[in-house]
Motif scaffolding. Structure first.
Motif, PDB file in Angstrom:
ATOM      1  N   ARG A 246      40.223-118.869  -3.389  1.00 29.51           N
ATOM      2  CA  ARG A 246      39.383-118.087  -2.468  1.00 29.51           C
ATOM      3  C   ARG A 246      37.895-118.341  -2.759  1.00 29.51           C
ATOM      4  NH1 ARG A 246      42.165-113.885  -2.346  1.00 29.51           N
ATOM      5  NH2 ARG A 246      41.450-112.971  -4.290  1.00 29.51           N
ATOM      6  N   LEU A 247      37.522-118.366  -4.045  1.00 28.38           N
ATOM      7  CA  LEU A 247      36.135-118.636  -4.406  1.00 28.38           C
ATOM      8  C   LEU A 247      35.713-120.031  -3.952  1.00 28.38           C
ATOM      9  CD1 LEU A 247      33.449-117.941  -5.783  1.00 28.38           C
ATOM     10  CD2 LEU A 247      34.470-118.721  -7.944  1.00 28.38           C
ATOM     11  N   LEU A 248      36.544-121.038  -4.194  1.00 27.37           N
ATOM     12  CA  LEU A 248      36.215-122.396  -3.756  1.00 27.37           C
ATOM     13  C   LEU A 248      35.967-122.437  -2.254  1.00 27.37           C
ATOM     14  CD1 LEU A 248      38.731-124.575  -5.811  1.00 27.37           C
ATOM     15  CD2 LEU A 248      36.270-124.287  -6.213  1.00 27.37           C
ATOM     16  N   ASN A 249      36.815-121.776  -1.490  1.00 26.02           N
ATOM     17  CA  ASN A 249      36.650-121.766  -0.036  1.00 26.02           C
ATOM     18  C   ASN A 249      35.420-120.953   0.385  1.00 26.02           C
ATOM     19  OD1 ASN A 249      38.811-123.481   0.792  1.00 26.02           O
ATOM     20  ND2 ASN A 249      40.226-121.865   0.241  1.00 26.02           N
ATOM     21  N   ASP A 250      35.164-119.842  -0.294  1.00 28.59           N
ATOM     22  CA  ASP A 250      33.972-119.039   0.015  1.00 28.59           C
ATOM     23  C   ASP A 250      32.691-119.827  -0.225  1.00 28.59           C
ATOM     24  OD1 ASP A 250      35.515-116.848   0.707  1.00 28.59           O
ATOM     25  OD2 ASP A 250      35.156-115.761  -1.180  1.00 28.59           O
ATOM     26  N   LEU A 251      32.671-120.635  -1.271  1.00 32.92           N
ATOM     27  CA  LEU A 251      31.458-121.380  -1.616  1.00 32.92           C
ATOM     28  C   LEU A 251      31.060-122.408  -0.564  1.00 32.92           C
ATOM     29  CD1 LEU A 251      31.887-121.900  -5.452  1.00 32.92           C
ATOM     30  CD2 LEU A 251      30.202-120.459  -4.288  1.00 32.92           C
TER      31      LEU A 251
ATOM     32  N   ASP B  29      30.711-121.757   2.469  1.00 31.07           N
ATOM     33  CA  ASP B  29      29.874-121.003   3.405  1.00 31.07           C
ATOM     34  C   ASP B  29      28.563-120.635   2.715  1.00 31.07           C
ATOM     35  OD1 ASP B  29      28.684-119.190   5.130  1.00 31.07           O
ATOM     36  OD2 ASP B  29      30.414-117.862   5.245  1.00 31.07           O
ATOM     37  N   THR B  30      27.462-121.129   3.238  1.00 30.76           N
ATOM     38  CA  THR B  30      26.161-120.863   2.607  1.00 30.76           C
ATOM     39  C   THR B  30      25.759-119.395   2.691  1.00 30.76           C
ATOM     40  OG1 THR B  30      25.013-121.531   4.630  1.00 30.76           O
ATOM     41  CG2 THR B  30      25.294-123.210   2.898  1.00 30.76           C
ATOM     42  N   GLN B  31      26.470-118.599   3.465  1.00 28.94           N
ATOM     43  CA  GLN B  31      26.205-117.163   3.497  1.00 28.94           C
ATOM     44  C   GLN B  31      26.795-116.471   2.262  1.00 28.94           C
ATOM     45  OE1 GLN B  31      24.168-115.875   5.919  1.00 28.94           O
ATOM     46  NE2 GLN B  31      24.028-118.045   6.425  1.00 28.94           N
ATOM     47  N   HIS B  32      27.677-117.159   1.581  1.00 28.23           N
ATOM     48  CA  HIS B  32      28.294-116.615   0.367  1.00 28.23           C
ATOM     49  C   HIS B  32      27.388-116.923  -0.822  1.00 28.23           C
ATOM     50  CE1 HIS B  32      31.584-115.337  -2.271  1.00 28.23           C
ATOM     51  NE2 HIS B  32      31.188-116.323  -3.070  1.00 28.23           N
ATOM     52  N   GLN B  33      27.053-115.909  -1.598  1.00 31.43           N
ATOM     53  CA  GLN B  33      26.202-116.082  -2.773  1.00 31.43           C
ATOM     54  C   GLN B  33      27.025-116.641  -3.929  1.00 31.43           C
ATOM     55  OE1 GLN B  33      22.862-115.587  -3.009  1.00 31.43           O
ATOM     56  NE2 GLN B  33      22.963-116.354  -5.081  1.00 31.43           N
ATOM     57  N   PRO B  34      26.680-117.842  -4.416  1.00 31.84           N
ATOM     58  CA  PRO B  34      27.437-118.391  -5.543  1.00 31.84           C
ATOM     59  C   PRO B  34      27.117-117.646  -6.829  1.00 31.84           C
ATOM     60  CG  PRO B  34      25.631-119.855  -4.969  1.00 31.84           C
ATOM     61  CD  PRO B  34      25.626-118.743  -3.958  1.00 31.84           C
ATOM     62  N   PRO B  35      27.970-117.754  -7.830  1.00 39.04           N
ATOM     63  CA  PRO B  35      27.665-117.146  -9.128  1.00 39.04           C
ATOM     64  C   PRO B  35      26.346-117.717  -9.668  1.00 39.04           C
ATOM     65  CG  PRO B  35      29.928-117.969  -9.073  1.00 39.04           C
ATOM     66  CD  PRO B  35      29.256-118.451  -7.831  1.00 39.04           C
ATOM     67  N   THR B  36      25.664-116.964 -10.472  1.00 36.75           N
ATOM     68  CA  THR B  36      24.393-117.383 -11.045  1.00 36.75           C
ATOM     69  C   THR B  36      24.553-118.737 -11.753  1.00 36.75           C
ATOM     70  OG1 THR B  36      23.758-115.086 -11.373  1.00 36.75           O
ATOM     71  CG2 THR B  36      22.542-116.736 -12.641  1.00 36.75           C
ATOM     72  N   GLY B  37      23.634-119.645 -11.453  1.00 38.96           N
ATOM     73  CA  GLY B  37      23.654-120.968 -12.058  1.00 38.96           C
ATOM     74  C   GLY B  37      24.516-121.979 -11.323  1.00 38.96           C
ATOM     75  N   PHE B  38      25.206-121.543 -10.270  1.00 36.55           N
ATOM     76  CA  PHE B  38      26.064-122.430  -9.494  1.00 36.55           C
ATOM     77  C   PHE B  38      25.510-122.556  -8.085  1.00 36.55           C
ATOM     78  CE2 PHE B  38      28.614-120.772 -12.924  1.00 36.55           C
ATOM     79  CZ  PHE B  38      29.248-121.902 -13.393  1.00 36.55           C
TER      80      PHE B  38
ATOM     81  N   ARG C 129      28.201-130.708  -3.588  1.00 37.53           N
ATOM     82  CA  ARG C 129      27.223-129.652  -3.851  1.00 37.53           C
ATOM     83  C   ARG C 129      26.103-129.793  -2.824  1.00 37.53           C
ATOM     84  NH1 ARG C 129      28.162-132.075  -8.863  1.00 37.53           N
ATOM     85  NH2 ARG C 129      29.551-130.832 -10.162  1.00 37.53           N
ATOM     86  N   TYR C 130      25.730-128.674  -2.221  1.00 38.19           N
ATOM     87  CA  TYR C 130      24.709-128.718  -1.174  1.00 38.19           C
ATOM     88  C   TYR C 130      23.300-128.872  -1.734  1.00 38.19           C
ATOM     89  CZ  TYR C 130      28.515-126.744   1.670  1.00 38.19           C
ATOM     90  OH  TYR C 130      29.701-126.506   2.311  1.00 38.19           O
ATOM     91  N   ALA C 131      23.080-128.516  -2.985  1.00 33.41           N
ATOM     92  CA  ALA C 131      21.751-128.598  -3.601  1.00 33.41           C
ATOM     93  C   ALA C 131      21.900-128.875  -5.088  1.00 33.41           C
ATOM     94  CB  ALA C 131      20.990-127.284  -3.382  1.00 33.41           C
ATOM     95  N   LEU C 132      20.870-129.469  -5.652  1.00 28.48           N
ATOM     96  CA  LEU C 132      20.839-129.735  -7.092  1.00 28.48           C
ATOM     97  C   LEU C 132      19.765-128.826  -7.679  1.00 28.48           C
ATOM     98  CD1 LEU C 132      21.062-133.641  -6.988  1.00 28.48           C
ATOM     99  CD2 LEU C 132      22.915-131.950  -7.049  1.00 28.48           C
ATOM    100  N   ILE C 133      20.188-127.656  -8.174  1.00 32.83           N
ATOM    101  CA  ILE C 133      19.238-126.592  -8.516  1.00 32.83           C
ATOM    102  C   ILE C 133      18.758-126.579  -9.952  1.00 32.83           C
ATOM    103  CG2 ILE C 133      20.154-125.064  -6.726  1.00 32.83           C
ATOM    104  CD1 ILE C 133      21.561-123.533  -9.113  1.00 32.83           C
ATOM    105  N   ASN C 134      19.339-127.436 -10.808  1.00 38.33           N
ATOM    106  CA  ASN C 134      18.915-127.410 -12.213  1.00 38.33           C
ATOM    107  C   ASN C 134      18.903-128.826 -12.776  1.00 38.33           C
ATOM    108  OD1 ASN C 134      21.652-128.024 -12.986  1.00 38.33           O
ATOM    109  ND2 ASN C 134      22.147-125.843 -12.858  1.00 38.33           N
ATOM    110  N   ASP C 135      18.383-128.953 -13.983  1.00 39.85           N
ATOM    111  CA  ASP C 135      18.257-130.273 -14.604  1.00 39.85           C
ATOM    112  C   ASP C 135      19.608-130.962 -14.750  1.00 39.85           C
ATOM    113  OD1 ASP C 135      15.535-129.946 -14.793  1.00 39.85           O
ATOM    114  OD2 ASP C 135      15.546-129.434 -16.926  1.00 39.85           O
ATOM    115  N   PHE C 136      20.636-130.221 -15.130  1.00 43.86           N
ATOM    116  CA  PHE C 136      21.944-130.840 -15.317  1.00 43.86           C
ATOM    117  C   PHE C 136      22.424-131.491 -14.021  1.00 43.86           C
ATOM    118  CE2 PHE C 136      26.556-130.867 -15.087  1.00 43.86           C
ATOM    119  CZ  PHE C 136      26.857-131.632 -16.205  1.00 43.86           C
TER     120      PHE C 136
END
Length: 188
Positions: A55-60, A62-71, A92-99
């Motif tokens: 369910r979490l994988l499918n929710d992610l 949708d950009t309206q769904h807030q991912p867990p912090t750091g994801f 992944r829709y964005a690369l938000i951190n150095d990793f």
């Protein structure tokens, strides 16, 4: 035999996914995003926890769904043939951190060990590149260990151009990497 399908994750593939996990023998299942289940302490052997993870994988997606912090939000597709889980690919829709910007990249994929050598990785990568195009992305970053010749060939066959190979010395302190990493870009 029916044809290969790329579908959103589904709890009905639980038993097949467990058989797949045994084949990986403890190795990281690239593209499957198992780390999300780990974050919540979910035991994917449990049908209830497996369903939560699906369910979490499918929710992610949708950009309206807030991912867990750091994801980040991502689209995950599973490869399935004859009700058998064969692997996963994630965008992944964005690369938000150095990793993610250095090592993780936009796309990850992994094919069940017993299903390798059939061109499934290229099919999965081509499908997720179409998802990236429909999202308006102009280019995507893919990475793989320098020793992963199969993945490198798949990326190149799908239009990847090698940017550079990051040496262990450059990666170890910041990311704990123990292997050189190849960085590829695919223009969309």
């Amino acid at each position: 035999m029916t044809s290969l399908r790329l579908l959103p994750p589904s709890a009905h593939l639980h038993e097949s996914w467990l058989r797949n996990t045994e084949e990986w023998d403890g190795a990281d299942q690239q593209g499957a995003s198992v780390f999300l289940a780990d974050k919540y302490g979910w035991d994917l052997k449990s049908p209830k926890d497996f369903s939560r993870w699906v369910r979490l994988l499918n929710d992610l997606a949708d950009t309206q769904h807030q991912p867990p912090t750091g994801f980040v939000n991502q689209c995950t597709l599973w490869l399935e043939r004859d009700e058998e889980y064969l692997g996963a690919v994630s965008l992944r829709y964005a690369l938000i951190n150095d990793f993610l910007q250095v090592v993780g990249g936009h796309i990850g994929y992994g094919i069940r060990p017993s299903a390798r050598g059939e061109g499934l990785a290229a099919q999965a990568l081509k499908a997720i590149l179409e998802v990236a195009r429909t999202r308006g992305m102009r280019q995507v970053l893919l990475t793989c260990d320098d020793s992963n010749i199969g993945s490198a060939k798949t990326i190149v066959a799908c239009g990847g151009r090698l940017e550079r190979i990051l040496p262990v010395e450059e990666l170890a302190a910041q990311f704990g990497s123990v292997a050189p990493v190849r960085r590829y870009w695919i223009d969309l």
